[in-house]
Design an enzyme around this catalytic site. Structure first.
Site, mmCIF file in Angstrom:
data_model
loop_
_atom_site.group_PDB
_atom_site.id
_atom_site.type_symbol
_atom_site.label_atom_id
_atom_site.label_comp_id
_atom_site.label_asym_id
_atom_site.label_seq_id
_atom_site.Cartn_x
_atom_site.Cartn_y
_atom_site.Cartn_z
ATOM 1 N N ARG A 254 -3.853 -10.259 4.714
ATOM 2 C CA ARG A 254 -4.222 -10.306 3.296
ATOM 3 C C ARG A 254 -3.036 -9.773 2.488
ATOM 4 O O ARG A 254 -2.632 -8.618 2.665
ATOM 5 C CB ARG A 254 -5.471 -9.468 3.056
ATOM 6 C CG ARG A 254 -6.030 -9.523 1.643
ATOM 7 C CD ARG A 254 -7.314 -8.704 1.578
ATOM 8 N NE ARG A 254 -7.945 -8.774 0.279
ATOM 9 C CZ ARG A 254 -7.676 -7.974 -0.757
ATOM 10 N NH1 ARG A 254 -6.747 -7.031 -0.607
ATOM 11 N NH2 ARG A 254 -8.304 -8.099 -1.897
ATOM 12 N N LYS B 156 0.811 -1.217 0.000
ATOM 13 C CA LYS B 156 0.000 0.000 0.000
ATOM 14 C C LYS B 156 0.846 1.269 0.000
ATOM 15 O O LYS B 156 2.020 1.265 0.336
ATOM 16 C CB LYS B 156 -0.980 -0.029 1.176
ATOM 17 C CG LYS B 156 -2.094 -1.051 0.942
ATOM 18 C CD LYS B 156 -3.200 -0.997 1.961
ATOM 19 C CE LYS B 156 -4.333 -1.950 1.534
ATOM 20 N NZ LYS B 156 -5.404 -1.992 2.543
#
Length: 405
Positions: free
Chosen positions: A378, A343
């Site tokens: 995840r 991210k």
């Protein structure tokens, strides 16, 4: 001489056994070795004063606003300060007091119970999934042209299925299939388009892997069709807010659901003022409300997973704080899923602009998340993150217990 850093009753018990304390002594002393601080928000000043006096009487304390003692203000927040043993005793003592303190005592006992939970069992239409012995790895499969990291990599269902098979071989415990990008600035797609993207992948994976498939969607009809095609978990980044039919569909499907926190929608979630008055407090309260909504819709109490939503309507600093204080989310009594993989906030920390090159940063955040209470992570890079998770599990749970797995 050395300082003992203890964070849980089992750690305290282990140290007491080392010095040869007898069993009755261990039972009595272990709760005294763990300190706790409980924030109780917005209480009447007369109630805050009772809390403070009761805690002082048993050797603890309570921090309240300065004006609360003389009741020059109407309400205050209160921090209950003491050992777990003292605070549990405090909960028992106030249960006989007026002004709603019986409920407060019940809530404190429930809080300690939830904070100590370290194992869960999810029940899907096809199997039971045990959570707690080790961290589960969720491999993400984005069947989209515009996902922030791997958009367009899997231009057809066959390539996506092959990728999922490789993830399962690399150690993924769950495969999460999504057909709509949730990157900042992304626009929604129609149900028809999303179904065309994900259903062939779900059907293909079911034939080739034995691990459960999760469907990453905010649309009730996509979730229902995916479950009918073999998916076993519904991962809804809107916490079932974007489609009012989702709670009923999830309940009827009998699948576990993942409820994630997000402000706004992906198109605008990183725009405007991202300030939170109380970052963790607001997110925990949001998730608590969504859990209540799920339960009211008939979703099984043991089939709810929570996700604080790293990167969804938060600053880079917010994301780091959520990882640092992730253990506070255990107060909800649910398995915690964390998604930090590749991210943007990692790029701000490391200076790496290419998402696919943020592997090291991802591994660091995965380790931090696990050490602070995450049950599921995840990720994109399953093989590497599986190794990181195994190492973190060994640190958290004890090397000898993990190395034999």
């Amino acid at each position: 001489m050395r300082y003992l850093h203890l964070t849980s009753p089992p750690e305290a018990v282990e140290e007491l056994k080392k010095v040869g304390a007898d069993l009755r002594g261990i039972e009595a002393m272990a709760p005294k070795m763990i300190n706790a601080n409980i924030l109780i928000e917005d209480v009447e000043c007369r109630v805050a004063n009772i809390m403070k006096q009761e805690m002082l009487a048993i050797g603890g304390d309570a921090a309240v606003a300065g004006g609360s003692v003389g009741c020059s203000i109407d309400r205050t927040d209160a921090i209950i300060i003491g050992t777990t043993k003292q605070i549990k005793r405090f909960a028992d003592k106030i249960s006989s007091q007026p002004f709603g303190l019986r409920r407060t005592g019940d809530d404190i006992r429930k809080l300690f119970e939830d904070m100590s939970r370290d194992s869960f069992t999810l029940r899907t239409p096809m199997r039971e999934i045990s959570i707690g012995d080790r961290t589960l790895i969720m491999g993400t499969i984005n069947v989209t042209p515009d996902s922030f990291s791997d958009g367009g990599l899997f231009s057809n269902a066959g390539e996506a299925v092959d990728h999922g098979v490789q993830m399962a071989e690399d150690g993924a415990d769950i495969l999460d299939v999504g057909g709509e990008s949730s990157r900042p600035g992304s626009l929604p797609v129609s149900s028809e388009e999303e179904l065309n993207r994900v259903i062939p992948v779900v059907e293909g994976l079911i034939k080739r892997v034995s691990v459960p498939i999760s469907i990453d969607t905010t649309k009730a009809d996509v979730a229902r069709t995916a479950v009918e095609s073999g998916a076993e978990i519904i991962n809804d980044i809107s916490a079932m807010r974007f489609d009012e039919r989702m709670p009923e569909v999830a309940a009827n499907c009998g699948t576990p659901v993942i409820l994630m926190h997000m402000r706004g929608v992906p198109e605008n979630m990183q725009e405007g003022d991202l300030t939170y008055q109380s970052l963790r407090g607001e997110i925990i309260e949001f998730l608590r409300n969504r859990i209540d909504r799920a339960l009211a819709s008939g979703i099984d109490i043991g089939n709810i997973i929570i996700d604080p939503g790293i990167g969804f309507g938060k600053t880079a600093e917010d994301n780091v704080k959520l990882l640092k204080y992730l253990r506070e989310f255990k107060a909800l009594g649910k398995p915690i899923l964390v998604g930090t993989s590749r991210k943007a906030f990692l790029g701000k920390i490391t200076g790496e602009e290419v998402p696919g090159m943020r592997t090291s940063g991802t591994a660091a955040t995965i380790t931090a998340a696990i050490m602070n209470g995450a049950n599921i992570v995840r990720v994109h890079d399953v093989k590497i993150m599986k190794q990181a998770a195994k190492t973190a599990d060994a640190i958290v749970g004890g090397y000898s217990a993990r190395v034999s797995e």
